[in-house]
Design an enzyme around this catalytic site. Structure first.
Site, short mmCIF file in Angstrom:
data_model
loop_
_atom_site.label_atom_id
_atom_site.label_comp_id
_atom_site.label_asym_id
_atom_site.label_seq_id
_atom_site.Cartn_x
_atom_site.Cartn_y
_atom_site.Cartn_z
N CYS A 80 0.83 -1.21 0.00
CA CYS A 80 0.00 0.00 0.00
C CYS A 80 0.87 1.27 0.00
O CYS A 80 1.50 1.55 -1.01
CB CYS A 80 -0.99 -0.07 1.16
SG CYS A 80 -2.41 0.97 0.87
N HIS A 172 -3.40 -4.56 1.80
CA HIS A 172 -2.73 -5.01 3.04
C HIS A 172 -2.87 -6.54 3.16
O HIS A 172 -3.95 -7.01 3.50
CB HIS A 172 -3.39 -4.37 4.26
CG HIS A 172 -3.12 -2.92 4.40
ND1 HIS A 172 -2.29 -2.40 5.36
CD2 HIS A 172 -3.58 -1.85 3.71
CE1 HIS A 172 -2.24 -1.08 5.26
NE2 HIS A 172 -3.02 -0.72 4.26
N GLU A 174 -1.44 -8.31 5.41
CA GLU A 174 -1.21 -8.69 6.81
C GLU A 174 -2.47 -8.58 7.67
O GLU A 174 -2.46 -8.97 8.82
CB GLU A 174 -0.08 -7.84 7.41
CG GLU A 174 -0.44 -6.42 7.83
CD GLU A 174 -0.68 -5.44 6.67
OE1 GLU A 174 -0.62 -5.85 5.50
OE2 GLU A 174 -0.94 -4.26 6.97
N1 GLN Z 1 -3.54 6.47 0.80
C1 GLN Z 1 -2.28 6.21 1.44
C2 GLN Z 1 -1.15 6.99 0.76
O1 GLN Z 1 -1.36 7.55 -0.28
C3 GLN Z 1 -1.95 4.73 1.46
C4 GLN Z 1 -2.96 4.01 2.30
C5 GLN Z 1 -2.47 2.75 2.93
O2 GLN Z 1 -1.25 2.51 3.02
N2 GLN Z 1 -3.38 1.97 3.45
O3 GLN Z 1 -0.10 7.03 1.30
#
Ligand code: GLN
Length: 190
Positions: A80, A172, A174
């Site tokens: 992410c 994610h 995890e």
């Molecule tokens: N929206 C976040 C970003 O741009 C990432 C979100 C996440 O890691 N769950 O950093």
């Protein structure tokens, strides 16, 4: 011997990764300082807020060590926000940190605000069963370079990819009890 996997511990879902790695029987350590990298076989850059994580990486003097760790060919898994940090993303208009570990452009918060967070199951290249995936204000991968292997898509958007020692997922892994993708990462190590 057990593998030692670090979780970059400046901001974000650090504890969740440490718990999941613990279930998988590897040595899981929090990584806050440049010298913490020395003991690692692999590193996870967690989800969280990519701008904050990038700023803290710079402030805490970790950028060079992250880059040398990558050059050594050690395994890196960006989830992410961690995916965003691993991208090249040359078109982004801020000076937010981009490590360029994978040749790909990303769309931050790409799934929009109404469906900012959702859970689904995905086909994932190299894993026989569909994998559970939790998306939280997730990015998607807009385009990848010729050497990058696409591993999963959702709604025609690329959400998992790998190149050599680097694996990334937009979601994610995890946060579910489906450890297939974490195991896939661990299998990259030896
Ligand atoms: N929206 C976040 C970003 O741009 C990432 C979100 C996440 O890691 N769950 O950093």
């Amino acid at each position: 011997m057990s593998k030692t996997i670090g979780v970059l511990d400046v901001q974000g879902a650090v504890r969740e990764h440490l718990l999941a790695l613990g279930v998988l029987g590897v040595i899981a350590v929090s990584v806050k300082k440049a010298e913490d990298f020395d003991a690692l076989d692999g590193l996870i850059i967690p989800g969280g807020e990519s701008t904050a994580i990038g700023r803290l990486i710079r402030e805490q003097g970790l950028e060079d060590r992250l880059r040398s760790f990558h050059k050594e060919g050690k395994a890196i898994f960006g989830t992410c926000a961690g995916l965003i940090l691993c991208s090249t993303d040359e078109s982004h208009e801020t000076d937010d940190l981009r490590l360029g570990f994978i040749d790909m452009e990303v769309e931050r918060n790409g799934f929009g605000r109404q469906i900012a967070s959702f859970e689904t199951s995905l086909d994932f290249a190299g894993i026989d069963q569909p994998v559970e995936a939790v998306f939280i204000r997730a990015p998607y991968i807009q385009s990848v370079g010729p050497d990058v292997k696409v591993l999963a898509t959702y709604d025609d958007k690329i959400v998992a990819a790998e190149h050599e020692n680097v694996l990334v997922t937009a979601y994610h892994p995890e946060l579910t009890e489906d450890y297939a993708v974490l195991n896939y990462f661990l299998d990259k190590i030896y």
